[in-house]
Motif scaffolding. Structure first.
Motif, PDB file in Angstrom:
ATOM      1  N   ILE A   1      79.483   3.659   0.501  1.00 28.14           N
ATOM      2  CA  ILE A   1      79.441   4.898   0.448  1.00 28.14           C
ATOM      3  C   ILE A   1      80.002   5.307   1.751  1.00 28.14           C
ATOM      4  N   ALA A   2      79.510   5.001   2.795  1.00 31.19           N
ATOM      5  CA  ALA A   2      80.021   5.060   4.008  1.00 31.19           C
ATOM      6  C   ALA A   2      81.437   5.007   4.525  1.00 31.19           C
ATOM      7  N   GLU A   3      81.879   3.748   4.010  1.00 37.16           N
ATOM      8  CA  GLU A   3      83.124   3.253   4.255  1.00 37.16           C
ATOM      9  C   GLU A   3      84.380   4.324   3.472  1.00 37.16           C
ATOM     10  N   CYS A   4      83.565   4.823   2.394  1.00 39.52           N
ATOM     11  CA  CYS A   4      84.622   5.630   1.417  1.00 39.52           C
ATOM     12  C   CYS A   4      84.639   6.985   2.064  1.00 39.52           C
ATOM     13  N   SER A   5      83.799   7.313   3.107  1.00 35.57           N
ATOM     14  CA  SER A   5      84.128   8.711   3.798  1.00 35.57           C
ATOM     15  C   SER A   5      85.406   8.816   4.433  1.00 35.57           C
ATOM     16  N   GLY A   6      85.904   7.428   4.715  1.00 36.56           N
ATOM     17  CA  GLY A   6      87.162   7.719   5.288  1.00 36.56           C
ATOM     18  C   GLY A   6      88.267   7.118   4.663  1.00 36.56           C
ATOM     19  N   ILE A   7      88.245   7.023   3.331  1.00 37.18           N
ATOM     20  CA  ILE A   7      89.238   6.647   2.493  1.00 37.18           C
ATOM     21  C   ILE A   7      89.662   7.866   1.437  1.00 37.18           C
ATOM     22  N   THR A   8      90.851   8.059   1.248  1.00 38.23           N
ATOM     23  CA  THR A   8      91.252   8.973   0.097  1.00 38.23           C
ATOM     24  C   THR A   8      91.915   8.127  -0.815  1.00 38.23           C
ATOM     25  N   PHE A   9      91.160   8.108  -2.062  1.00 40.61           N
ATOM     26  CA  PHE A   9      91.666   7.303  -3.114  1.00 40.61           C
ATOM     27  C   PHE A   9      92.656   8.054  -4.132  1.00 40.61           C
ATOM     28  N   TYR A  10      93.876   7.539  -4.235  1.00 39.18           N
ATOM     29  CA  TYR A  10      94.820   8.291  -4.979  1.00 39.18           C
ATOM     30  C   TYR A  10      94.672   8.191  -6.464  1.00 39.18           C
ATOM     31  N   ASP A  11      94.639   9.324  -6.969  1.00 40.44           N
ATOM     32  CA  ASP A  11      94.384   9.542  -8.481  1.00 40.44           C
ATOM     33  C   ASP A  11      95.693   9.674  -9.127  1.00 40.44           C
ATOM     34  N   GLU A  12      95.739   9.912 -10.462  1.00 41.40           N
ATOM     35  CA  GLU A  12      96.804   9.911 -11.097  1.00 41.40           C
ATOM     36  C   GLU A  12      97.911  11.192 -10.597  1.00 41.40           C
ATOM     37  N   ALA A  13      97.083  12.355 -10.369  1.00 45.81           N
ATOM     38  CA  ALA A  13      98.065  13.491 -10.005  1.00 45.81           C
ATOM     39  C   ALA A  13      98.688  13.136  -8.653  1.00 45.81           C
ATOM     40  N   MET A  14      97.850  12.662  -7.618  1.00 44.35           N
ATOM     41  CA  MET A  14      98.343  12.307  -6.198  1.00 44.35           C
ATOM     42  C   MET A  14      99.664  11.264  -6.223  1.00 44.35           C
ATOM     43  N   ASN A  15      99.474  10.352  -7.172  1.00 46.58           N
ATOM     44  CA  ASN A  15     100.357   9.329  -7.249  1.00 46.58           C
ATOM     45  C   ASN A  15     101.826   9.820  -7.812  1.00 46.58           C
TER      46      ASN A  15
END
Length: 339
Positions: A282-296
């Protein structure tokens, strides 16, 4: 984006939450998913597909897709293989021991140039704070690095990131004493007081304060398209299973959608797969932006400035200049979204 594009071009200088440009609409995806599942299963058997990546939360939504059966719905029995040594990735593609890979994009470009049979499927994540440059108390600006010792890995994306940071400063690389070591080792060396600064990632990034006066000078949050992780698939595997890229793409999109709606449970699944604590993930995910369908879909639109191919081309130009690549041709790498 802190002059990212202009800076990369001027230096000939990529790369740590959007479906791919080849993604279908929700209705079409639903219709084709059933067709794919029927077409990829042979006599009721799922097609084995090994996906490799290192221990990094940015790749871990794949575990959600496995746990929830998203890939099986599309006809593929996905197995995750944790491989910490990126020097083995290209050989694993060539040998056929893996069929897909999650990795930072500029490393994929280097592997592709060296002959690894791989092509881009979609963007998995961007590091938006999970990587950075840590420094001692007396170093308050990048210009203060002049004459200082900086630990980083020149053969990895950390070097690419560091030179982007330098491009926004008034100093050059030759004014700095660079000591080469891996990201983990660089962070540990900084905390131990052995160097003045280091390019590192989590958890060393957040732990830099264990050294008195240690702080994050600049992070990937300041360069949100500098460290991008992508999902690639074996070109050889696609020859036998042409719908594998679609299945990986759709399975990833579903996994990220689930994570976005069920963060705690999603992180629990990811933590189990990575053999980490849920709290750490959870802490690591705070510095990550996961690319979803719309973003891709937006990032893979090659008509838009700053698209994925444009960023990859800049990475290729950079690594050719540094002598890690022979050519800067990335056209074949994007065959999937070009079709």
């Amino acid at each position: 984006m802190k002059k990212l594009l202009a800076m990369l071009l001027s230096m000939a200088l990529v790369l740590s939450c959007i479906g791919c440009g080849a993604s279908k609409t929700a209705e079409t995806s639903s219709e084709t998913a059933e067709a794919k599942a029927a077409g990829t299963e042979k006599d009721g058997e799922l097609i084995p597909l090994k996906v490799a990546f290192c221990t990094w939360a940015g790749y871990a939504p794949v575990f959600i897709g496995v746990e929830k059966g998203y890939f099986k719905e599309l006809g593929y029995d996905v197995e995750v293989v944790i491989m910490e040594d990126e020097s083995t990735y290209g050989a694993a593609f060539v040998s056929g021991s893996i069929q897909a890979l999650g990795q930072v994009m500029d490393r994929d470009i280097i592997q592709y140039d060296a002959g690894a049979p791989e092509q881009y499927v979609c963007t998995m994540d961007a590091s938006t704070g999970g990587d950075g440059l840590v420094a001692t108390e007396e170093i308050q600006t990048v210009d203060d690095l002049a004459g200082k010792t900086v630990a980083l890995d020149k053969s990895a994306t950390s070097y690419f990131f560091f030179l982007q940071v330098l491009a926004d400063s008034n100093i050059t690389e030759d004014q700095i004493n660079i000591i080469e070591m891996g990201n983990d080792a660089a962070g540990e060396a900084f905390i131990a007081g052995q160097v003045d600064a280091a390019v590192t990632w989590e958890p060393a990034l957040s732990n830099c304060g264990e050294r008195e006066g240690g702080h994050i000078l600049v992070s990937s949050a300041d360069y949100p398209k500098a460290i991008i992780d992508v999902l690639t698939v074996s070109t050889d595997f696609l020859k036998e299973h042409p719908d594998a890229a679609d299945a990986l793409n759709e399975g990833w999109n579903k996994s990220v959608a689930y994570l976005n709606e069920n963060l705690e449970e999603g992180c629990e699944i990811m933590a189990k797969g990575l053999d980490l604590s849920t709290e750490d993930v959870i802490a690591e995910c705070s510095g990550i932006t996961f690319y979803d369908e719309a973003m891709n879909k937006e990032f893979n639109d090659l008509s838009k400035e700053g698209n994925v191919k444009e960023i990859a081309q800049m990475a290729a130009d950079f690594w050719v200049e540094k002598g890690y690549m022979k050519t800067n041709d990335v056209e074949g790498f994007f065959a999937y979204i070009n079709q």
